[in-house]
Structure formats: structure tokens, C-alpha cells
Motif scaffolding. Sequence first.
Motif, short mmCIF file in Angstrom:
data_model
loop_
_atom_site.label_atom_id
_atom_site.label_comp_id
_atom_site.label_asym_id
_atom_site.label_seq_id
_atom_site.Cartn_x
_atom_site.Cartn_y
_atom_site.Cartn_z
N UNK A 138 0.81 -1.21 0.00
CA UNK A 138 0.00 0.00 0.00
C UNK A 138 0.85 1.27 0.00
N UNK A 139 0.46 2.20 -0.88
CA UNK A 139 1.13 3.51 -0.92
C UNK A 139 0.71 4.36 0.28
N UNK A 140 1.51 5.40 0.54
CA UNK A 140 1.21 6.35 1.62
C UNK A 140 0.12 7.30 1.15
N UNK A 141 -1.10 6.82 1.06
CA UNK A 141 -2.15 7.62 0.42
C UNK A 141 -2.49 8.90 1.18
N UNK A 142 -2.44 8.89 2.50
CA UNK A 142 -2.72 10.12 3.26
C UNK A 142 -1.74 11.23 2.86
N UNK A 143 -0.46 10.91 2.84
CA UNK A 143 0.55 11.90 2.51
C UNK A 143 0.45 12.33 1.04
N UNK A 144 0.24 11.36 0.15
CA UNK A 144 0.14 11.66 -1.28
C UNK A 144 -1.06 12.56 -1.56
N UNK A 145 -2.19 12.27 -0.96
CA UNK A 145 -3.39 13.08 -1.16
C UNK A 145 -3.21 14.50 -0.61
N UNK A 146 -2.54 14.62 0.52
CA UNK A 146 -2.30 15.95 1.12
C UNK A 146 -1.48 16.82 0.18
N UNK A 147 -0.41 16.25 -0.37
CA UNK A 147 0.44 16.99 -1.31
C UNK A 147 -0.33 17.33 -2.58
N UNK A 148 -1.08 16.36 -3.08
CA UNK A 148 -1.84 16.58 -4.31
C UNK A 148 -2.87 17.70 -4.15
N UNK A 149 -3.57 17.70 -3.04
CA UNK A 149 -4.58 18.75 -2.80
C UNK A 149 -3.93 20.13 -2.72
N UNK A 150 -2.79 20.20 -2.06
CA UNK A 150 -2.09 21.48 -1.90
C UNK A 150 -1.73 22.08 -3.25
N UNK A 151 -1.36 21.24 -4.20
CA UNK A 151 -0.89 21.72 -5.50
C UNK A 151 -1.91 21.52 -6.62
N UNK A 152 -3.13 21.14 -6.26
CA UNK A 152 -4.20 20.92 -7.25
C UNK A 152 -3.78 19.89 -8.31
N UNK A 153 -3.24 18.78 -7.84
CA UNK A 153 -2.77 17.70 -8.72
C UNK A 153 -3.79 16.57 -8.70
N UNK A 154 -4.12 16.05 -9.87
CA UNK A 154 -5.04 14.93 -9.97
C UNK A 154 -4.35 13.63 -9.54
N UNK A 155 -5.09 12.75 -8.90
CA UNK A 155 -4.54 11.48 -8.41
C UNK A 155 -5.22 10.33 -9.15
N UNK A 156 -4.42 9.56 -9.88
CA UNK A 156 -4.92 8.35 -10.54
C UNK A 156 -4.15 7.17 -9.97
N UNK A 157 -4.85 6.34 -9.22
CA UNK A 157 -4.20 5.19 -8.58
C UNK A 157 -4.05 4.03 -9.56
#
Length: 368
Positions: A138-157
Amino acid sequence: MRKAKDIILTAGPSISEKEIDYVLDAVKNGWNKHHADYIHSFEHAFAKYIGVKYSLTTSGGTGALWLGLAALGVGPGDEVIIPEITFFACSDVVKLLGAKPVFVDVLKDTWCMDSEKFKQAVTNRTKAVMPVHIYGNLCEMDEILKIARKHNIKVIEDACPAIGSVYKGNMPGSFGHCAAFSFQGAKIMVTGFGGMFVTNDRKLYDKGVYLNTHGEDPKKKFWQTSVGYSFEMPNIAAALGLAQLERINQFVNKKRRIFDWYYKRLKVLDGISMNIERPGTKSNRWMTSIVLEKKFKYSRDQLIKKLRQYNIDSRPFFYPLSKFPMYEERNTPIAHHLSLNGLNLPSGLTRSENEIDYICKVLIKLLT
């Protein structure tokens, strides 16, 4: 030590009478007005299992990733951040859409994307990030989502390897804007070849459906309004997929049992590491794997050849994607170490404890 009579393969599905019955029904009756019955049933059941609102069957995990990126609007001038260690379909779909894959290093224990390296790689051109739940880890989804939201980056798992894994109570594929799954023949559940695109966003789902039907106007038959794709799954394959999904808990339990058989026997070996589970996670243990963490008599590649002499199949970890000739090689020391020293062991659903015991005895003999 006596050599195994037949080759013990790395992967392999479990097929029961349920799968045969569903597929036979699709062959006999899945035509005309029933041509998509199993497709719709499979999509509905899969969405419910993952915990998302929408799912769309595809011809494979690659097609699901391609649809997802296209639906997110990824194109020329964009960058998509990808872990160095993954199957090259991830970078292929980015390149084929005219965007640039940006490769980052992975974590030493989970072998998944290092969220700190993701953060450091963000630029004003970063459109999306593609965390890959490699081998069911499992990826570190909490941390990845936090960074993505801050920079308005789309997340495709890329959840292709992780059906049945759990991250803090939720399934992989339910965290990002969209996700891709694979049912290729080596995966924990199979449709021969196939995949699934999933999302909670109705607009993304509608865009995926539209693109997957050649960009045909949904209100005007045979009228095309955009160049599109055709990553569709046949009804017969969906019948197999539905039956497999109904047995998924059985598959996860068996995969985890296989890993436990290995771990119980190989923990005596000094200098190797295996798949880990961080707190709050549960892996489907799709591929039991080892990494050589010190210098042994045999290198990883030599070990694979020696195992073959005992009729034991195995496969190496993926190469760092940036090593391929179409890219500029990145400084990713952990990914480079894993690619030279990691291998997947036989983990198919039909493996027996006696077979695992034999494999472990051979490994211990070769590595001590």
C-alpha cells in the motif's frame, strides 16, 4: 535434493465450477438484448466491493489507466509523476497522451512511491500523480493526497496489483480522482485479460464511457464527435470476472496463507527482506517477494537461473523506468537497488504448503 517433477510457476488463477457455469451461460445466452448482462453485473458488483460509485470494464489495466488520464485532461505540456519501480504501461500511457512521465524513487520497505520524493518533484506543469500499489503493498495515500490537494494535482491510482488490499479501512482505488485495476492472467483475480476504470466522479465516468466508445455521440448512433478508443471487455470475460469477484475473499486468504508459509521458513535467512505491512494496512500478498540485502554467493539473476534448475519459476522486480533508452536516467538509489536484487516467488493460488516448503529449502540451500 530431489528436483520437483513439474515447473512450479510464479502465478496462476483458481478456476471453479462457478466460473465455468457463468462463462458457459454467457456463451449460450449472452447475445442480442443480453449481450452486456454480465458486463453490467460485474461493473456494479466491483464498484460496490471497492467502495466507489462508478466502474467501467476495460480490455486491461493499461486501457483503464489510459482512459483515466485522458478523462483527467492529461496531454502535451503536462507532467505526470510516477514511481520508478512499476510496469512500463504506466509511463507508456503518459507518453502516448503527449505528456511527460517524471520518475521518483520509492520507499525501501513498501517499494511504493516515496511521498517526500513526490513533493520534491512537483512543478507548475505537474498535472497528475500515479501512485502504484506494487505487488499488493500500500502507498502512503494520506501523505500523497495531502500533497496533491495542496498543488491541485489529480490522483490516478494504479491499483492493478492490489485488489483485496486495505489501507486504513478502505480499498485501494477509492482514494484518488480515479483508478485502474487489472485482471490479467497473473493477477489475484482474472478475466483472461481485462481491467476496470473506477471513480466517484460522475463527469469523469461519463468522459471515460464516451472516450471508450470511439468518441461517439451518445445521442446519435454512429456520429463521432471526438477521436476516442475502444478498450472494451467482452461479456464472456465479464462473466468470468464476476465469478472471480464473488470468490475474492477466498483468494486473498489463500495469498496471505502462502506468504505466511514463506515467511515462517525464510525468516531464518540473514540478509533478505520481504513484503511488509505498515500499521493500518492489509496487503493482498499478491506476489510474495524477497530482496537480497547483502552480497550472497549468487546475484539475483544467477539465483533465478539456479532456481530454474530445481524447476522453480521466479521473476525479477521491474527495472527503473528511467533506465530505458527513451528516458534520461534518474538518481533513484532505492529503485535501482530493488531492481537488481528483488524477485517474486511462486505465489499462484493453487500453490500448496508442500511446494512452498520445497522452494524455501532450495532457497536456504542456495543462500547459505
